[in-house]
Motif scaffolding. Sequence first.
Motif, mmCIF file in Angstrom:
data_model
loop_
_atom_site.group_PDB
_atom_site.id
_atom_site.type_symbol
_atom_site.label_atom_id
_atom_site.label_comp_id
_atom_site.label_asym_id
_atom_site.label_seq_id
_atom_site.Cartn_x
_atom_site.Cartn_y
_atom_site.Cartn_z
ATOM 1 N N ILE A 5 11.498 -1.385 -28.750
ATOM 2 C CA ILE A 5 11.488 -0.722 -30.065
ATOM 3 C C ILE A 5 12.760 0.112 -30.150
ATOM 4 O O ILE A 5 12.951 1.052 -29.373
ATOM 5 C CB ILE A 5 10.253 0.189 -30.257
ATOM 6 N N VAL A 6 13.607 -0.252 -31.097
ATOM 7 C CA VAL A 6 14.896 0.444 -31.268
ATOM 8 C C VAL A 6 14.810 1.261 -32.556
ATOM 9 O O VAL A 6 14.428 0.729 -33.602
ATOM 10 C CB VAL A 6 16.037 -0.595 -31.385
ATOM 11 N N VAL A 29 6.439 -1.931 -22.947
ATOM 12 C CA VAL A 29 7.114 -1.529 -24.189
ATOM 13 C C VAL A 29 8.137 -0.418 -23.921
ATOM 14 O O VAL A 29 7.794 0.621 -23.357
ATOM 15 C CB VAL A 29 6.089 -1.040 -25.238
ATOM 16 N N THR A 30 9.377 -0.672 -24.328
ATOM 17 C CA THR A 30 10.437 0.343 -24.193
ATOM 18 C C THR A 30 10.805 0.861 -25.574
ATOM 19 O O THR A 30 11.059 0.074 -26.490
ATOM 20 C CB THR A 30 11.698 -0.286 -23.548
ATOM 21 N N LYS A 35 21.329 4.302 -30.542
ATOM 22 C CA LYS A 35 22.581 4.789 -29.943
ATOM 23 C C LYS A 35 22.649 4.483 -28.439
ATOM 24 O O LYS A 35 23.716 4.520 -27.848
ATOM 25 C CB LYS A 35 22.713 6.302 -30.157
ATOM 26 N N ALA A 36 21.477 4.243 -27.832
ATOM 27 C CA ALA A 36 21.434 4.001 -26.384
ATOM 28 C C ALA A 36 20.851 2.627 -26.068
ATOM 29 O O ALA A 36 20.384 2.387 -24.950
ATOM 30 C CB ALA A 36 20.598 5.088 -25.718
ATOM 31 N N GLU A 61 23.619 3.746 -37.045
ATOM 32 C CA GLU A 61 23.446 3.187 -35.700
ATOM 33 C C GLU A 61 22.514 1.971 -35.715
ATOM 34 O O GLU A 61 22.623 1.085 -34.871
ATOM 35 C CB GLU A 61 22.961 4.252 -34.695
ATOM 36 N N VAL A 62 21.601 1.950 -36.725
ATOM 37 C CA VAL A 62 20.677 0.813 -36.839
ATOM 38 C C VAL A 62 21.438 -0.405 -37.376
ATOM 39 O O VAL A 62 21.291 -1.517 -36.862
ATOM 40 C CB VAL A 62 19.482 1.186 -37.754
#
Length: 161
Positions: A5-6, A29-30, A35-36, A61-62
């Motif tokens: 999940i960004v 799930v991360t 940005k990272a 950033e998205v």
Amino acid sequence: MKVLIVYGTKYGCTKKCAEILKSYLTGEVTVISAKAAPASLKSYDVVFIGGSVYMGKMRKEVIRFCSKNKIELMNKRLGIFVCCYTPNGTEGFIETLFSQEILSHASYVTCVGGEMNYEKMNVIYRKMFQALNKIDDFKKGFIEPQIHIEELQILAEKVMK
Ligand SMILES: Cc1cc2nc3c(=O)[nH]c(=O)nc-3n(C[C@H](O)[C@H](O)[C@H](O)COP(=O)(O)O)c2cc1C
């Protein structure tokens, strides 16, 4: 099943939504800021992208994450959520935020509401909304947003099914 999940946030609402979304998911799930984000998406089966809207635009950033990973994203199961005050289902709104290519590939795209963190905003933004709230036309169309948790649950179900 590995899930990424960004998110892109200014005042934390989108991060909060990403964590809520995580609670509806199983597997590894991360949750990570755009940005990272990792250099490669190779090891992930599913990707969710969430970002907030400022002055009619998705957070930079998205957008950067989407264009940088365009090819890999086209090979993933994909879900997209937007934090904003514009109501979900507003015609043509989401289409102004992401490329048509990415939107058509996504299994589900939704606006999940948002939060106006007036206390965290800088003076200019706070004053701007105070001023806008004195304009009748703005006031009529503006509903103080809140997070629609049920929409995050639907997003999880639609993408993972
Ligand atoms: C200065 C400012 C401008 C905004 N512009 C828009 C906008 O153009 N359209 C919209 O739907 N929401 C807009 N919003 C609402 C935010 O997208 C919403 O508060 C969101 O929950 C913020 O999420 P974040 O804390 O993750 O950045 C704006 C909010 C602020 C403070």
